[in-house]
Motif scaffolding. Sequence first.
Motif, PDB file in Angstrom:
ATOM      1  N   GLY A 143       0.819  -1.212   0.000  1.00 38.92           N
ATOM      2  CA  GLY A 143       0.000   0.000   0.000  1.00 38.92           C
ATOM      3  C   GLY A 143       0.850   1.257   0.000  1.00 38.92           C
ATOM      4  N   LEU A 144       2.000   1.196   0.658  1.00 37.09           N
ATOM      5  CA  LEU A 144       2.918   2.341   0.686  1.00 37.09           C
ATOM      6  C   LEU A 144       3.820   2.357  -0.544  1.00 37.09           C
ATOM      7  CD1 LEU A 144       3.998   2.377   4.461  1.00 37.09           C
ATOM      8  CD2 LEU A 144       2.381   3.908   3.340  1.00 37.09           C
ATOM      9  N   ARG A 145       3.659   1.341  -1.405  1.00 38.24           N
ATOM     10  CA  ARG A 145       4.457   1.225  -2.642  1.00 38.24           C
ATOM     11  C   ARG A 145       5.954   1.201  -2.327  1.00 38.24           C
ATOM     12  NH1 ARG A 145       1.518   3.124  -7.049  1.00 38.24           N
ATOM     13  NH2 ARG A 145       3.160   2.326  -8.392  1.00 38.24           N
ATOM     14  N   PRO A 166      10.578  16.746   4.174  1.00 37.06           N
ATOM     15  CA  PRO A 166       9.787  15.852   5.024  1.00 37.06           C
ATOM     16  C   PRO A 166       8.559  15.303   4.295  1.00 37.06           C
ATOM     17  CG  PRO A 166       9.535  18.133   5.709  1.00 37.06           C
ATOM     18  CD  PRO A 166      10.615  18.118   4.686  1.00 37.06           C
ATOM     19  N   VAL A 167       8.245  14.047   4.549  1.00 37.96           N
ATOM     20  CA  VAL A 167       7.071  13.415   3.949  1.00 37.96           C
ATOM     21  C   VAL A 167       6.450  12.489   4.991  1.00 37.96           C
ATOM     22  CG1 VAL A 167       8.879  12.676   2.360  1.00 37.96           C
ATOM     23  CG2 VAL A 167       6.911  11.243   2.591  1.00 37.96           C
ATOM     24  N   LEU A 168       5.136  12.316   4.879  1.00 32.56           N
ATOM     25  CA  LEU A 168       4.433  11.474   5.833  1.00 32.56           C
ATOM     26  C   LEU A 168       4.049  10.146   5.185  1.00 32.56           C
ATOM     27  CD1 LEU A 168       2.972  11.320   8.691  1.00 32.56           C
ATOM     28  CD2 LEU A 168       0.915  11.875   7.408  1.00 32.56           C
ATOM     29  N   TYR A 169       4.472   9.036   5.806  1.00 35.75           N
ATOM     30  CA  TYR A 169       4.079   7.690   5.378  1.00 35.75           C
ATOM     31  C   TYR A 169       2.988   7.173   6.314  1.00 35.75           C
ATOM     32  CZ  TYR A 169       7.925   6.747   2.108  1.00 35.75           C
ATOM     33  OH  TYR A 169       8.768   6.744   1.032  1.00 35.75           O
ATOM     34  N   HIS A 222      -7.005   5.800  -3.369  1.00 35.37           N
ATOM     35  CA  HIS A 222      -5.651   5.323  -3.089  1.00 35.37           C
ATOM     36  C   HIS A 222      -5.460   3.877  -3.549  1.00 35.37           C
ATOM     37  CE1 HIS A 222      -4.754   8.723  -0.119  1.00 35.37           C
ATOM     38  NE2 HIS A 222      -3.872   8.792  -1.089  1.00 35.37           N
ATOM     39  N   PRO A 248      -0.442  11.486  -4.583  1.00 35.04           N
ATOM     40  CA  PRO A 248       0.946  11.037  -4.550  1.00 35.04           C
ATOM     41  C   PRO A 248       1.009   9.516  -4.353  1.00 35.04           C
ATOM     42  CG  PRO A 248       0.565  12.820  -2.973  1.00 35.04           C
ATOM     43  CD  PRO A 248      -0.764  12.379  -3.465  1.00 35.04           C
ATOM     44  N   ILE A 249       2.074   8.895  -4.814  1.00 37.01           N
ATOM     45  CA  ILE A 249       2.268   7.447  -4.720  1.00 37.01           C
ATOM     46  C   ILE A 249       2.160   6.974  -3.256  1.00 37.01           C
ATOM     47  CG2 ILE A 249       4.794   7.620  -4.531  1.00 37.01           C
ATOM     48  CD1 ILE A 249       4.925   5.114  -6.367  1.00 37.01           C
ATOM     49  N   GLY A 250       1.565   5.796  -3.086  1.00 35.42           N
ATOM     50  CA  GLY A 250       1.560   5.147  -1.775  1.00 35.42           C
ATOM     51  C   GLY A 250       0.786   5.872  -0.691  1.00 35.42           C
ATOM     52  N   GLY A 251      -0.112   6.763  -1.073  1.00 39.25           N
ATOM     53  CA  GLY A 251      -0.867   7.500  -0.060  1.00 39.25           C
ATOM     54  C   GLY A 251       0.007   8.418   0.771  1.00 39.25           C
ATOM     55  N   LEU A 252       1.185   8.776   0.241  1.00 42.89           N
ATOM     56  CA  LEU A 252       2.094   9.641   0.994  1.00 42.89           C
ATOM     57  C   LEU A 252       1.555  11.069   1.048  1.00 42.89           C
ATOM     58  CD1 LEU A 252       5.635   8.580  -0.300  1.00 42.89           C
ATOM     59  CD2 LEU A 252       4.172   7.493   1.375  1.00 42.89           C
ATOM     60  N   ILE A 253       1.962  11.765   2.069  1.00 35.51           N
ATOM     61  CA  ILE A 253       1.638  13.183   2.162  1.00 35.51           C
ATOM     62  C   ILE A 253       2.940  13.954   2.000  1.00 35.51           C
ATOM     63  CG2 ILE A 253       0.833  15.007   3.699  1.00 35.51           C
ATOM     64  CD1 ILE A 253      -1.292  13.003   4.669  1.00 35.51           C
ATOM     65  N   LEU A 254       3.023  14.699   0.900  1.00 37.66           N
ATOM     66  CA  LEU A 254       4.277  15.365   0.546  1.00 37.66           C
ATOM     67  C   LEU A 254       4.291  16.821   1.003  1.00 37.66           C
ATOM     68  CD1 LEU A 254       4.570  13.964  -3.092  1.00 37.66           C
ATOM     69  CD2 LEU A 254       5.428  12.961  -0.985  1.00 37.66           C
TER      70      LEU A 254
END
Lengths: 403, 99
Positions: A107-109, A216-219, A231, B13-19
């Motif tokens: 899901g997070l690729r 910074p990025v949120l997973y 998604h 964005p890919i993978g449900g990421l928050i950029l």
Amino acid sequence: MEKGTLEEKKSKRRVSLTGDDAIAEAMRQINPHVVAAYPITPSTQVVESFARFVADGLVDTEFVATESEHSAMSACVGAAAGGGRVMTVTGSQGLAYMFEVLGVTSGLRLPMVMAIANRALNSPLNIHGDHSDTMAMRDMGWIHLYSENGQEAYDNTIQAFRIAENPNVRTPVLVAIDGFQTSHMVETLTVEPDNLVKRFIGEYIASYPMLDIDNPVLYGAADRPDYYMEHKRSQLVGMINAPEVIQQVGQEYGALTGRYYGLVEEYRMEDAEHAIVVMSATAGSVKDVIDQLREEGVTAGLLKVRAFRPFPAEEVAKSLSRTKSVAVLDRCGTGGAQGGPLFLEVRAALYEEKSPPQVINYIYGLGGRDLPLRHIKDVYLRLREIARTGERGKLVDFLNLRE
Amino acid sequence: MKKEKLKKWQELPIGGLILDMGNSSETQTGDWNPNRLVWHDDTCTHCLLCWINCPDASIKVKDSKMIGIDDYHCKVCGICVEVCPTKPKSLEIISEEVA
Ligand code: SF4
Ligand code: SF4
């Protein structure tokens, strides 16, 4: 397409390795940033051999011996999100224990590679080979590559990184071998030079690494019903793009090594009227039986499925549409479905054909049950009979079962 | 209340990421609770206990004075009502039917 240099061709090695050690050797050459694993039979030897490479300083890998498989996959998720090239190894109950995190990875690729020595699931407890473990996770969003022998296990492990890390795919890949039949069998295989493997997989460039603190990025954010479907649809892009990349990587690898790979492999299918569809080690036995039967005038062929996910429906339909009768061998129970998982896919793939062959299903090899060549021969003889009489008989049956 | 603009799957964005970090302010949480929070400015003393206690930064303040409620984000949890010291309370939850 790039060819290996003369120097590299000379430094190919022919070595005798178990399937497990073939994978460990590929891992040594790949030199992942992080390997997190919890050993489980029959893939323990991969982890043991790799741990030795770490101890001997042959790799730069951060090896994390976790307290469980759930933790192993969790550590892999963190390491991959951090921006690392990551790998793990497991099977059976260990894979089942990872289940919760497997969907997080896809899901997070996160492009990661997991080697699996296929093994039966409890109960009854059984340490031997069958495909019920990976088939149980067939819809977790991972790409599945199945290997016939140690050579393919080695080759698939290397190619898996190129597939997983391709920017159009960015999807985790599992590389499966049959527990014991392949994991513990010693075979002579070709090991490519270290620098060739290094060049082939290339430098890993992570997209959105968490350790890049300037960006910074949120997973792992939560979705309400207003975004989850979008998604999930966007996740599918990796799977949709995968077949082309798997084939392209297989061609490129073939140009370098002489061993080419596709989504499926055909054996004597050009004029085959009766085909067996199977994955992994059993394909080797089937090839032997085909050679014998061809001497006796039976037009037998094999379609080996290498990439089970995404399922190569078009290639399967194209290959089998010319046949009269087909037997799909599933090394996994039906679980109450209309047949084994491979059978369901193959039969569905043939639905659009104008005059599809008769298709039957056999469940075989559960919990390490042997499949002697005479049983495979019997399958072909039954297929010939079905084609002759038009009588299909039992749709799903068992091979080598006492009853 | 203005409506959040929902994106198509191709725009994510890919993978449900928050950029774009800190984008939670774009997410509408004010429609989670069917009830509404109302503010009575006639009794309010501007003590700002509601502002201190609100877990969602939904009390709007300007020049040390309360100026209203951020309906786009307020989840109507009632914490501010609980801590408001005036009698009668200067914050009140009204039910969906009345709202
Ligand atoms: S009800 Fe809850 S969220 Fe809304 S303003 Fe009061 S404390 Fe904040
Ligand atoms: S707690 Fe009550 S009195 Fe104090 S500022 Fe908020 S609404 Fe006004």
